[in-house]
Design a protein around this motif. Structure first.
Motif, PDB file in Angstrom:
ATOM      1  N   ASN A 158      -0.839   5.985   3.454  1.00  0.00           N
ATOM      2  CA  ASN A 158      -1.671   5.665   4.642  1.00  0.00           C
ATOM      3  C   ASN A 158      -1.222   6.851   5.745  1.00  0.00           C
ATOM      4  O   ASN A 158      -0.432   7.545   5.820  1.00  0.00           O
TER       5      ASN A 158
ATOM      6  N   THR B  95      -5.851   3.055   8.715  1.00  0.00           N
ATOM      7  CA  THR B  95      -5.102   4.018   8.447  1.00  0.00           C
ATOM      8  C   THR B  95      -5.186   4.495   7.254  1.00  0.00           C
ATOM      9  O   THR B  95      -4.382   5.387   6.587  1.00  0.00           O
ATOM     10  N   ASN B  96      -6.382   4.267   6.551  1.00  0.00           N
ATOM     11  CA  ASN B  96      -6.769   4.902   5.250  1.00  0.00           C
ATOM     12  C   ASN B  96      -5.912   4.863   4.318  1.00  0.00           C
ATOM     13  O   ASN B  96      -5.586   5.724   3.513  1.00  0.00           O
ATOM     14  N   ALA B  97      -5.127   3.617   4.140  1.00  0.00           N
ATOM     15  CA  ALA B  97      -4.240   3.329   3.123  1.00  0.00           C
ATOM     16  C   ALA B  97      -4.690   3.109   1.884  1.00  0.00           C
ATOM     17  O   ALA B  97      -5.887   2.411   1.640  1.00  0.00           O
TER      18      ALA B  97
ATOM     19  N   PHE C   9       0.649  -1.091  -0.153  1.00  0.00           N
ATOM     20  CA  PHE C   9      -0.078  -0.163  -0.037  1.00  0.00           C
ATOM     21  C   PHE C   9       0.900   1.394  -0.055  1.00  0.00           C
ATOM     22  O   PHE C   9       2.155   1.044   0.260  1.00  0.00           O
TER      23      PHE C   9
ATOM     24  N   VAL D  84      -5.113  -1.646   7.152  1.00  0.00           N
ATOM     25  CA  VAL D  84      -4.929  -0.783   6.120  1.00  0.00           C
ATOM     26  C   VAL D  84      -6.320  -0.010   6.026  1.00  0.00           C
ATOM     27  O   VAL D  84      -6.502   1.057   5.541  1.00  0.00           O
TER      28      VAL D  84
END
Length: 400
Positions: free
Chosen positions: A9, A90-92, A6, A87
């Motif tokens: 984040n 952490t808004n990845a 990813f 994910v």
């Protein structure tokens, strides 16, 4: 190995909870060498009552989060859920993932397959015990169990396909007096009570002619076998290897008590596929049986895995050697260090230790100087206890 690649984040706040997954701490790798080392993070999580670590590190221009090999738990869906939640938490921006749980199959129930903790904490029987070490195809073990229903049989094997095959046969034949365990026989014996075993079968073990230290038979193994054998109990070796046979006879004839019986090409009511093959080639089959006539005292295993307190964790990291320390029958290796962020005097120490035959990898977790084993204490084998005591000495040394 489940993992997600990813970028972009946000920061993970700990402690925090998202969708039932607890994110407890973040530990950053601590490099004590002069050589540059890539930074790696261990994220302490708890999901469905199980604690484990996630590994977070750079992956070229992106990042990767994956299951930590040492602390992985089952079923794997628990780990995948934690990775997916990380994910999301952490808004990845996810670039790749293999953490879908849609095709996950349920773990089949294995009623007669027990782990070593069962023998450490729960196993009890009023019946005579007989043990077969390395049962292979299982023909002999199944035959003995069917013909001796009042005996509790324990089958030891480390070859997974053999275990699966015998578990199927146990179910098909509706046999109720066999327990299977995947563990090293040389360590397993420490968890069996003295004078409780009628027979120990060791049929066609790997001869290890070029690496005799890997053989099942050794002075230590024979000592433990004699301890668990009841009065008139027997330790029975059957082999096609003349070298292994001679090796075992020499060990057994050095004992201070007991009776030894030797046979060549003795017929048994049941034979393995392996034995059938050697008979067709007209190879000799050797038997040497030790009859024990001693009564041994019960042993009380030492289960003390406590530590003292570390006063200065960074000083400890910088003073402890990361080279493996080897003794006659055990070792320990302190491999890596991590500092828990935003917590005073707290971190993780990655270690491998115990027996050469079945080394154990774990983490020590230190919270405000207090040391304990992450995910619980080790199995209390004698080699694990010895290694623990050595690590305890150096971790609570004055310089710490």
């Amino acid at each position: 190995m489940p993992h997600i690649v990813f970028n972009n984040n946000g920061e993970l706040i700990t402690p925090s909870n998202k969708d039932g997954v607890d994110f407890k701490f973040i530990a950053k790798s601590y490099n004590v060498s002069e050589k540059p080392k890539k930074t790696e993070y261990k994220i302490g999580v708890s999901n469905q009552t199980k604690d484990f670590l996630l590994t977070l590190k750079d992956n070229k221009e992106n990042k990767i989060v994956k299951a930590d090999k040492i602390t992985r738990v089952t079923p794997v869906t628990i780990v995948k859920d934690a990775l997916n939640t990380y994910v999301k938490h952490t808004n990845a921006n996810v670039l790749f993932s293999n953490t879908s749980n849609f095709s996950q199959k349920a773990e089949p129930q294995k009623e007669y397959l027990k782990d070593i903790e069962y023998f450490v904490n729960e196993f009890e029987t009023s019946n005579e015990i007989q043990i077969e070490i390395g049962f292979g195809s299982g023909r002999h073990l199944l035959y003995q169990a069917q013909n001796n229903p009042d005996v509790q049989f324990i089958g030891l094997e480390i070859h997974t396909p053999s275990i699966e095959q015998v578990l199927k046969q146990i179910k098909i034949l509706n046999i109720r007096n066999i327990i299977i365990v995947n563990y090293d026989a040389r360590l397993f014996m420490e968890f069996i009570k003295s004078n409780s075993v009628g027979k120990i079968f060791v049929h066609f073990p790997v001869p290890w002619d070029k690496k005799p230290h890997r053989r099942v038979y050794s002075n230590d193994f024979i000592y433990e076998a004699k301890r668990v054998l009841k009065f008139t109990g027997t330790l029975e070796l059957r082999t096609d290897s003349r070298k292994y046979f001679d090796f075992c006879v020499e060990l057994l004839t050095n004992l201070s008590s007991g009776k030894i019986e030797i046979d060549i090409n003795k017929d048994l009511p049941i034979s393995s596929k392996y034995e059938d093959r050697w008979k067709k080639q007209n190879k000799n089959i050797y038997d040497v049986t030790l009859h024990s006539f001693t009564i041994d005292e019960e042993i009380e295993p030492n289960k003390d895995f406590s530590f003292g307190k570390i006063n200065n964790l960074i000083k400890t990291f910088e003073n402890i050697s990361q080279k493996a320390v080897i003794f006659d029958d055990y070792f320990y290796h302190i491999e890596d260090f991590y500092l828990i962020e935003n917590e005073k005097n707290s971190g993780l120490i990655q270690i491998t230790f115990g027996s050469f035959n079945r080394p154990l990898s774990k983490y020590l977790i230190i919270r405000d100087g207090i040391i304990s084993y992450y995910q619980g204490e080790p199995i209390p084998t004698s080699s694990n206890i010895k290694a623990h005591n050595k690590m305890k000495e150096i971790l609570t040394n004055d310089y710490c």
